[in-house]
Design a protein around this motif. Structure first.
Motif, PDB file in Angstrom:
ATOM      1  N   ASN A   1      56.372  54.917  24.388  1.00 36.05           N
ATOM      2  CA  ASN A   1      56.242  53.748  25.028  1.00 36.05           C
ATOM      3  C   ASN A   1      55.020  53.301  25.377  1.00 36.05           C
ATOM      4  O   ASN A   1      54.329  53.962  26.042  1.00 36.05           O
ATOM      5  CB  ASN A   1      57.280  54.021  26.374  1.00 36.05           C
TER       6      ASN A   1
ATOM      7  N   LEU B   1      49.480  58.137  18.473  1.00 39.58           N
ATOM      8  CA  LEU B   1      50.909  58.876  18.362  1.00 39.58           C
ATOM      9  C   LEU B   1      51.590  58.994  17.379  1.00 39.58           C
ATOM     10  O   LEU B   1      52.811  59.607  17.058  1.00 39.58           O
ATOM     11  CB  LEU B   1      51.426  58.878  19.790  1.00 39.58           C
TER      12      LEU B   1
ATOM     13  N   GLU C   1      56.471  50.656  33.222  1.00 39.23           N
ATOM     14  CA  GLU C   1      55.426  49.733  33.912  1.00 39.23           C
ATOM     15  C   GLU C   1      54.515  48.858  33.040  1.00 39.23           C
ATOM     16  O   GLU C   1      54.448  47.627  33.357  1.00 39.23           O
ATOM     17  CB  GLU C   1      54.553  50.547  34.528  1.00 39.23           C
TER      18      GLU C   1
HETATM   19  N1  SAM Z   1      54.443  54.933  28.806  1.00 41.68           N
HETATM   20  C1  SAM Z   1      53.736  53.957  30.007  1.00 41.68           C
HETATM   21  C2  SAM Z   1      53.916  52.730  30.268  1.00 41.68           C
HETATM   22  O1  SAM Z   1      54.709  52.087  29.144  1.00 41.68           O
HETATM   23  O2  SAM Z   1      53.883  52.152  31.407  1.00 41.68           O
HETATM   24  C3  SAM Z   1      52.362  54.339  29.973  1.00 41.68           C
HETATM   25  C4  SAM Z   1      51.691  53.694  28.903  1.00 41.68           C
HETATM   26  S1  SAM Z   1      49.952  53.962  29.100  1.00 41.68           S
HETATM   27  C5  SAM Z   1      49.165  52.788  27.776  1.00 41.68           C
HETATM   28  C6  SAM Z   1      49.734  55.507  27.878  1.00 41.68           C
HETATM   29  C7  SAM Z   1      49.965  56.957  28.674  1.00 41.68           C
HETATM   30  O3  SAM Z   1      50.106  57.814  27.810  1.00 41.68           O
HETATM   31  C8  SAM Z   1      48.759  57.066  29.573  1.00 41.68           C
HETATM   32  O4  SAM Z   1      49.059  57.421  30.892  1.00 41.68           O
HETATM   33  C9  SAM Z   1      47.985  58.213  28.742  1.00 41.68           C
HETATM   34  O5  SAM Z   1      47.303  59.255  29.790  1.00 41.68           O
HETATM   35  C10 SAM Z   1      49.167  59.052  28.278  1.00 41.68           C
HETATM   36  N2  SAM Z   1      49.030  59.691  26.918  1.00 41.68           N
HETATM   37  C11 SAM Z   1      48.228  59.380  25.820  1.00 41.68           C
HETATM   38  N3  SAM Z   1      48.157  60.197  25.065  1.00 41.68           N
HETATM   39  C12 SAM Z   1      48.839  61.280  25.769  1.00 41.68           C
HETATM   40  C13 SAM Z   1      48.825  62.792  25.077  1.00 41.68           C
HETATM   41  N4  SAM Z   1      48.352  63.034  23.993  1.00 41.68           N
HETATM   42  N5  SAM Z   1      49.641  63.570  25.797  1.00 41.68           N
HETATM   43  C14 SAM Z   1      50.082  63.266  27.184  1.00 41.68           C
HETATM   44  N6  SAM Z   1      49.982  61.925  27.590  1.00 41.68           N
HETATM   45  C15 SAM Z   1      49.136  61.123  26.926  1.00 41.68           C
END
Ligand code: SAM
Length: 213
Positions: free
Chosen positions: A115, A130, A192
């Protein structure tokens, strides 16, 4: 995402280690023992502040959910939401999902949600997206045959890139939605970021894909 130092975060997570799992790598192949019910396991990678994983946990008591979020000051927001939702089928992991095969056995997972993943727009950062093929290899390994990935994003470039990546990998693309919020979907649990971008009038993209059998 704005990050604040939260010195209380470690204590808060430790006090709630029934939700934020300690030593998650030791649970590989035994995740079903972490939950009260033996039922399908869905993962969200990059759960942020947890609106989705807590909302899905509430909407689907028949599914076990794991949210992975690497940033401590962010995952505590998710923990608060999971506690407020009073759900027993959600666990959170404060780790980097750099290789899911260290966390999950083959075929241990039924569904994966991506997401609003970080878009990493520069081509030299492609490997961090990802939906880069090295991540798809991991997803394929941990997902059950016929398991699916559901991806939502506001980012058109990341969406197009991901559709190409899924397709080149041989995945079956089962759904492509270019404006998820055109029709009211009472079952869509918003994240969010989704709430923020859709309030600005931006279209939300969603796809569902499956790996080849
Ligand atoms: N999914 C949430 C939303 O849609 O509101 C958050 C989106 S935010 C742009 C992306 C999140 O993914 C961040 O909190 C980041 O820390 C986490 N993230 C990115 N790469 C990651 C990884 N390899 N392992 C764990 N968390 C990751």
């Amino acid at each position: 995402m704005r990050l604040r130092n939260k010195p209380w975060a470690d204590d808060f997570m430790q006090e709630n280690n029934h939700v934020v799992v300690e030593e998650p790598f030791s649970k590989k192949e035994n995740w079903k023992n972490e939950f009260t019910e033996d039922q399908p396991l869905h993962l969200e990678i990059g759960s942020g502040k947890g609106a989705f994983i807590s909302g899905m946990g509430k909407q689907h008591p028949e599914i076990n959910f794991i949210g992975i979020e690497r940033v401590k000051s962010v995952i505590v927001g998710a923990l608060r939401k999971v506690l407020d939702a009073e759900v027993s089928n959600v666990r959170l992991l404060n780790v980097d999902a750099s290789d899911l095969r260290d966390l999950f056995g083959d075929n241990e997972v039924d569904q994966i949600y991506l997401n609003f993943s970080d878009p990493w727009p520069k081509s030299r950062h492609e490997k961090r997206r990802l939906t880069f093929h090295t991540f798809l290899e991991q997803y394929e390994a941990v997902l059950k045959p016929n398991g699916q990935i559901v991806m939502k994003t506001d980012n058109q470039q990341l969406f197009e890139y991901s559709l190409m990546s899924f397709s080149q990998y041989g995945c079956k693309i089962e759904e492509v939605n270019l404006d998820l919020h055109t029709l009211e979907d009472p079952y869509n649990v918003m994240t969010e970021y989704e709430e923020k971008f859709s309030n600005k009038g931006q279209p939300i993209y969603r796809c569902r894909v499956r790996f080849p059998e």
